[in-house]
Write a protein that holds these residues in place. Sequence first.
Motif, PDB file in Angstrom:
ATOM      1  N   PRO A 199       0.741  -1.620   0.133  1.00  0.00           N
ATOM      2  CA  PRO A 199       0.262   0.214   0.627  1.00  0.00           C
ATOM      3  C   PRO A 199       0.605   1.565   0.000  1.00  0.00           C
ATOM      4  O   PRO A 199       0.109   2.539  -0.337  1.00  0.00           O
ATOM      5  CB  PRO A 199      -0.741  -0.083   0.748  1.00  0.00           C
ATOM      6  CG  PRO A 199      -0.398  -1.166   2.512  1.00  0.00           C
ATOM      7  CD  PRO A 199       0.570  -2.090   1.091  1.00  0.00           C
ATOM      8  N   HIS A 200       2.139   0.940   0.184  1.00  0.00           N
ATOM      9  CA  HIS A 200       3.178   1.976   0.512  1.00  0.00           C
ATOM     10  C   HIS A 200       4.412   1.766  -0.467  1.00  0.00           C
ATOM     11  O   HIS A 200       4.944   1.351   0.570  1.00  0.00           O
ATOM     12  CB  HIS A 200       3.431   2.324   2.267  1.00  0.00           C
ATOM     13  CG  HIS A 200       2.461   2.113   2.557  1.00  0.00           C
ATOM     14  ND1 HIS A 200       1.726   1.425   3.996  1.00  0.00           N
ATOM     15  CD2 HIS A 200       1.242   3.146   2.738  1.00  0.00           C
ATOM     16  CE1 HIS A 200       0.977   2.024   4.082  1.00  0.00           C
ATOM     17  NE2 HIS A 200       0.547   2.844   4.126  1.00  0.00           N
ATOM     18  N   PRO A 201       4.424   2.241  -1.622  1.00  0.00           N
ATOM     19  CA  PRO A 201       5.334   1.669  -2.590  1.00  0.00           C
ATOM     20  C   PRO A 201       6.884   2.411  -2.532  1.00  0.00           C
ATOM     21  O   PRO A 201       8.000   2.060  -2.940  1.00  0.00           O
ATOM     22  CB  PRO A 201       4.789   1.624  -3.890  1.00  0.00           C
ATOM     23  CG  PRO A 201       3.332   2.918  -3.868  1.00  0.00           C
ATOM     24  CD  PRO A 201       2.931   2.260  -2.444  1.00  0.00           C
ATOM     25  N   TRP A 202       6.631   3.804  -1.710  1.00  0.00           N
ATOM     26  CA  TRP A 202       7.952   4.667  -1.970  1.00  0.00           C
ATOM     27  C   TRP A 202       8.652   3.452  -0.386  1.00  0.00           C
ATOM     28  O   TRP A 202       9.915   3.589  -0.265  1.00  0.00           O
ATOM     29  CB  TRP A 202       7.597   5.442  -1.076  1.00  0.00           C
ATOM     30  CG  TRP A 202       6.946   5.893  -0.010  1.00  0.00           C
ATOM     31  CD1 TRP A 202       6.509   5.890   1.393  1.00  0.00           C
ATOM     32  CD2 TRP A 202       5.172   6.018  -0.563  1.00  0.00           C
ATOM     33  NE1 TRP A 202       5.623   5.833   1.839  1.00  0.00           N
ATOM     34  CE2 TRP A 202       5.070   5.972   1.184  1.00  0.00           C
ATOM     35  CE3 TRP A 202       4.055   6.535  -1.103  1.00  0.00           C
ATOM     36  CZ2 TRP A 202       3.513   6.313   1.572  1.00  0.00           C
ATOM     37  CZ3 TRP A 202       3.248   6.432  -0.938  1.00  0.00           C
ATOM     38  CH2 TRP A 202       2.257   6.469   0.465  1.00  0.00           C
ATOM     39  N   MET A 203       8.039   2.934  -0.167  1.00  0.00           N
ATOM     40  CA  MET A 203       8.821   1.790   1.313  1.00  0.00           C
ATOM     41  C   MET A 203       9.368   0.793   0.679  1.00  0.00           C
ATOM     42  O   MET A 203       8.805  -0.124   0.117  1.00  0.00           O
ATOM     43  CB  MET A 203       7.663   1.843   2.439  1.00  0.00           C
ATOM     44  CG  MET A 203       7.282   2.812   3.236  1.00  0.00           C
ATOM     45  SD  MET A 203       5.544   1.914   4.644  1.00  0.00           S
ATOM     46  CE  MET A 203       6.464   0.560   5.412  1.00  0.00           C
ATOM     47  N   THR A 204      10.902   0.823   0.599  1.00  0.00           N
ATOM     48  CA  THR A 204      11.774  -0.125   0.525  1.00  0.00           C
ATOM     49  C   THR A 204      12.547  -0.536   0.421  1.00  0.00           C
ATOM     50  O   THR A 204      13.212  -0.054   1.491  1.00  0.00           O
ATOM     51  CB  THR A 204      11.857  -0.053  -1.549  1.00  0.00           C
ATOM     52  OG1 THR A 204      13.139   1.183  -1.155  1.00  0.00           O
ATOM     53  CG2 THR A 204      11.040   0.345  -2.643  1.00  0.00           C
ATOM     54  N   GLY A 205      13.384  -2.219   0.620  1.00  0.00           N
ATOM     55  CA  GLY A 205      14.353  -2.578   1.685  1.00  0.00           C
ATOM     56  C   GLY A 205      14.621  -3.909   0.527  1.00  0.00           C
ATOM     57  O   GLY A 205      14.651  -4.112  -0.541  1.00  0.00           O
ATOM     58  N   SER A 206      16.201  -4.336   0.753  1.00  0.00           N
ATOM     59  CA  SER A 206      16.786  -5.549  -0.049  1.00  0.00           C
ATOM     60  C   SER A 206      17.319  -6.036   1.644  1.00  0.00           C
ATOM     61  O   SER A 206      17.633  -5.875   2.968  1.00  0.00           O
ATOM     62  CB  SER A 206      17.107  -5.385  -1.321  1.00  0.00           C
ATOM     63  OG  SER A 206      18.717  -4.171  -0.324  1.00  0.00           O
ATOM     64  N   VAL A 207      17.371  -7.555   0.642  1.00  0.00           N
ATOM     65  CA  VAL A 207      18.403  -8.542   2.201  1.00  0.00           C
ATOM     66  C   VAL A 207      19.142  -9.485   1.171  1.00  0.00           C
ATOM     67  O   VAL A 207      18.754  -9.897  -0.203  1.00  0.00           O
ATOM     68  CB  VAL A 207      17.370  -9.344   2.570  1.00  0.00           C
ATOM     69  CG1 VAL A 207      18.314 -10.671   3.136  1.00  0.00           C
ATOM     70  CG2 VAL A 207      15.858  -8.857   3.025  1.00  0.00           C
ATOM     71  N   ILE A 208      20.501  -9.357   1.197  1.00  0.00           N
ATOM     72  CA  ILE A 208      21.171 -10.339   0.370  1.00  0.00           C
ATOM     73  C   ILE A 208      21.843 -10.972   1.185  1.00  0.00           C
ATOM     74  O   ILE A 208      22.546 -10.416   2.653  1.00  0.00           O
ATOM     75  CB  ILE A 208      22.834  -8.676   0.224  1.00  0.00           C
ATOM     76  CG1 ILE A 208      21.755  -7.742  -0.493  1.00  0.00           C
ATOM     77  CG2 ILE A 208      23.511  -9.375  -0.472  1.00  0.00           C
ATOM     78  CD1 ILE A 208      23.043  -6.640  -0.746  1.00  0.00           C
TER      79      ILE A 208
END
Length: 153
Positions: A138-147
């Motif tokens: 619902p809030h597409p500006w919230m992003t992250g990643s896991v390596i």
Amino acid sequence: MSTPTSSHAYGIGLIALIIGMSGTFVFYTSFYLPESLAKPSVDEHILNPEKSLLIEIVPGAVIEGNQNYVPNKANALLTINNLVVWENNDDTAHTVTPDHRHSDSYSGDFGSEGVLKPGDTYEFLFTEPQEVHYHCQPHPWMTGSVIVEKSRF
């Protein structure tokens, strides 16, 4: 002069066909299918890492421009902290949704089912090296990643 075809020959052929199909069905459902659906063998240390990696959805994450997933770019090591836990500490519901469909061969599909209400957690056990980018639906500006990488030990 032609000999009439016996209905017994057709009956025997039909019985042989039914027995053959039954044997194939039993083999498929008893041996092939369970083997093909079995999870891969994974080292016990990967299945039970030393600790988990916490990613917080921080208060105010819903506001565009604020911090949201902390850490935003997380690094996990197999056997050390490959159990990743997202905890929603915001007062708004959020999701952990992969940018592209992503699956771990042992743990299955990545991504929270439905929303994480305030106080809820979502955890995922990574069992192989990979990189996953995710966002809040619902809030597409919230992003992250896991390596996730192999540990050196």
